[in-house]
Write a protein that holds these residues in place. Sequence first.
Motif, PDB file in Angstrom:
ATOM      1  N   LYS A   4     122.412  11.935  33.032  1.00  0.00           N
ATOM      2  CA  LYS A   4     121.637  12.560  31.967  1.00  0.00           C
ATOM      3  C   LYS A   4     120.140  12.305  32.162  1.00  0.00           C
ATOM      4  O   LYS A   4     119.321  13.211  31.984  1.00  0.00           O
ATOM      5  CB  LYS A   4     122.091  12.030  30.615  1.00  0.00           C
ATOM      6  CG  LYS A   4     121.273  12.529  29.467  1.00  0.00           C
ATOM      7  CD  LYS A   4     121.646  11.831  28.175  1.00  0.00           C
ATOM      8  CE  LYS A   4     120.593  12.116  27.141  1.00  0.00           C
ATOM      9  NZ  LYS A   4     120.581  11.142  26.087  1.00  0.00           N
ATOM     10  N   GLU A   5     119.793  11.083  32.529  1.00  0.00           N
ATOM     11  CA  GLU A   5     118.385  10.745  32.721  1.00  0.00           C
ATOM     12  C   GLU A   5     117.769  11.577  33.835  1.00  0.00           C
ATOM     13  O   GLU A   5     116.626  12.016  33.743  1.00  0.00           O
ATOM     14  CB  GLU A   5     118.223   9.254  33.026  1.00  0.00           C
ATOM     15  CG  GLU A   5     118.527   8.337  31.867  1.00  0.00           C
ATOM     16  CD  GLU A   5     120.008   8.055  31.692  1.00  0.00           C
ATOM     17  OE1 GLU A   5     120.817   8.532  32.511  1.00  0.00           O
ATOM     18  OE2 GLU A   5     120.358   7.359  30.731  1.00  0.00           O
ATOM     19  N   ARG A  51     123.444   1.535  38.611  1.00  0.00           N
ATOM     20  CA  ARG A  51     124.459   2.129  39.481  1.00  0.00           C
ATOM     21  C   ARG A  51     124.491   1.423  40.840  1.00  0.00           C
ATOM     22  O   ARG A  51     125.567   1.162  41.382  1.00  0.00           O
ATOM     23  CB  ARG A  51     124.174   3.616  39.663  1.00  0.00           C
ATOM     24  CG  ARG A  51     125.248   4.339  40.380  1.00  0.00           C
ATOM     25  CD  ARG A  51     125.013   5.819  40.360  1.00  0.00           C
ATOM     26  NE  ARG A  51     126.079   6.495  41.059  1.00  0.00           N
ATOM     27  CZ  ARG A  51     126.177   7.780  41.186  1.00  0.00           C
ATOM     28  NH1 ARG A  51     125.269   8.553  40.661  1.00  0.00           N
ATOM     29  NH2 ARG A  51     127.180   8.314  41.852  1.00  0.00           N
ATOM     30  N   ALA A  52     123.326   1.105  41.378  1.00  0.00           N
ATOM     31  CA  ALA A  52     123.265   0.394  42.656  1.00  0.00           C
ATOM     32  C   ALA A  52     123.872  -0.997  42.524  1.00  0.00           C
ATOM     33  O   ALA A  52     124.576  -1.464  43.422  1.00  0.00           O
ATOM     34  CB  ALA A  52     121.824   0.303  43.135  1.00  0.00           C
ATOM     35  N   PHE A 106     115.314   6.643  34.009  1.00  0.00           N
ATOM     36  CA  PHE A 106     116.008   7.074  35.222  1.00  0.00           C
ATOM     37  C   PHE A 106     116.104   5.931  36.231  1.00  0.00           C
ATOM     38  O   PHE A 106     117.142   5.703  36.843  1.00  0.00           O
ATOM     39  CB  PHE A 106     115.288   8.283  35.816  1.00  0.00           C
ATOM     40  CG  PHE A 106     115.887   8.791  37.087  1.00  0.00           C
ATOM     41  CD1 PHE A 106     117.233   9.077  37.180  1.00  0.00           C
ATOM     42  CD2 PHE A 106     115.096   8.999  38.194  1.00  0.00           C
ATOM     43  CE1 PHE A 106     117.783   9.569  38.359  1.00  0.00           C
ATOM     44  CE2 PHE A 106     115.622   9.480  39.374  1.00  0.00           C
ATOM     45  CZ  PHE A 106     116.976   9.759  39.457  1.00  0.00           C
ATOM     46  N   ALA A 107     115.026   5.177  36.385  1.00  0.00           N
ATOM     47  CA  ALA A 107     115.021   4.053  37.324  1.00  0.00           C
ATOM     48  C   ALA A 107     116.018   2.977  36.902  1.00  0.00           C
ATOM     49  O   ALA A 107     116.714   2.401  37.749  1.00  0.00           O
ATOM     50  CB  ALA A 107     113.622   3.461  37.428  1.00  0.00           C
ATOM     51  N   LEU A 131     102.584  11.246  31.371  1.00  0.00           N
ATOM     52  CA  LEU A 131     103.373  11.801  30.266  1.00  0.00           C
ATOM     53  C   LEU A 131     104.864  11.514  30.369  1.00  0.00           C
ATOM     54  O   LEU A 131     105.553  11.472  29.343  1.00  0.00           O
ATOM     55  CB  LEU A 131     103.157  13.319  30.187  1.00  0.00           C
ATOM     56  CG  LEU A 131     101.725  13.780  29.910  1.00  0.00           C
ATOM     57  CD1 LEU A 131     101.653  15.298  29.944  1.00  0.00           C
ATOM     58  CD2 LEU A 131     101.246  13.252  28.565  1.00  0.00           C
ATOM     59  N   LEU A 132     105.391  11.346  31.580  1.00  0.00           N
ATOM     60  CA  LEU A 132     106.831  11.166  31.745  1.00  0.00           C
ATOM     61  C   LEU A 132     107.205   9.743  32.154  1.00  0.00           C
ATOM     62  O   LEU A 132     108.265   9.521  32.736  1.00  0.00           O
ATOM     63  CB  LEU A 132     107.364  12.171  32.782  1.00  0.00           C
ATOM     64  CG  LEU A 132     107.114  13.641  32.468  1.00  0.00           C
ATOM     65  CD1 LEU A 132     107.688  14.512  33.566  1.00  0.00           C
ATOM     66  CD2 LEU A 132     107.680  14.014  31.122  1.00  0.00           C
ATOM     67  N   ASN A 133     106.370   8.805  31.826  1.00  0.00           N
ATOM     68  CA  ASN A 133     106.612   7.417  32.208  1.00  0.00           C
ATOM     69  C   ASN A 133     107.914   6.881  31.605  1.00  0.00           C
ATOM     70  O   ASN A 133     108.689   6.222  32.279  1.00  0.00           O
ATOM     71  CB  ASN A 133     105.434   6.540  31.809  1.00  0.00           C
ATOM     72  CG  ASN A 133     105.522   5.164  32.412  1.00  0.00           C
ATOM     73  OD1 ASN A 133     105.986   4.999  33.535  1.00  0.00           O
ATOM     74  ND2 ASN A 133     105.080   4.163  31.664  1.00  0.00           N
ATOM     75  N   ARG A 134     108.164   7.175  30.346  1.00  0.00           N
ATOM     76  CA  ARG A 134     109.368   6.689  29.672  1.00  0.00           C
ATOM     77  C   ARG A 134     110.635   7.261  30.315  1.00  0.00           C
ATOM     78  O   ARG A 134     111.601   6.542  30.562  1.00  0.00           O
ATOM     79  CB  ARG A 134     109.321   7.043  28.187  1.00  0.00           C
ATOM     80  CG  ARG A 134     110.475   6.453  27.398  1.00  0.00           C
ATOM     81  CD  ARG A 134     110.357   6.777  25.963  1.00  0.00           C
ATOM     82  NE  ARG A 134     110.368   8.243  25.830  1.00  0.00           N
ATOM     83  CZ  ARG A 134     110.375   8.890  24.698  1.00  0.00           C
ATOM     84  NH1 ARG A 134     110.328   8.227  23.570  1.00  0.00           N
ATOM     85  NH2 ARG A 134     110.395  10.199  24.660  1.00  0.00           N
ATOM     86  N   GLN A 135     110.624   8.567  30.613  1.00  0.00           N
ATOM     87  CA  GLN A 135     111.791   9.191  31.238  1.00  0.00           C
ATOM     88  C   GLN A 135     112.009   8.665  32.660  1.00  0.00           C
ATOM     89  O   GLN A 135     113.145   8.457  33.082  1.00  0.00           O
ATOM     90  CB  GLN A 135     111.622  10.715  31.276  1.00  0.00           C
ATOM     91  CG  GLN A 135     111.726  11.371  29.932  1.00  0.00           C
ATOM     92  CD  GLN A 135     110.449  11.252  29.109  1.00  0.00           C
ATOM     93  OE1 GLN A 135     109.394  10.890  29.606  1.00  0.00           O
ATOM     94  NE2 GLN A 135     110.564  11.543  27.824  1.00  0.00           N
TER      95      GLN A 135
END
Length: 89
Positions: free
Chosen positions: A2-3, A68-69, A61-62, A53-57
């Motif tokens: 989703k992220e 997952r890793a 994601f990171a 602007l997309l730092n939070r997203q």
Amino acid sequence: MKEFVVYTLMRIALFLASLVVVFAAWFAIAGKAPVTGVVIVGFIVSGIASYFLLNRQRAAFAVRVEERAHRATARFDEMKAREDADEQR
């Protein structure tokens, strides 16, 4: 997952918005707007804007990728330990 989808869609939207703004500004100033120049400047503008602007997203994601890793590494280590135990028998 989703992220990744949210971040990617927001990047695309930001790029398209940058294209529109750059095209409008370039056309208003010069009376014409070369497509290649508009795309290059739009790409640069959206890249810089997305950093802020997309730092939070991007952070969400990171975190998801790191989790997952970590799970994959843990599963690999578990399988390796079982394999080593089977070889010692």
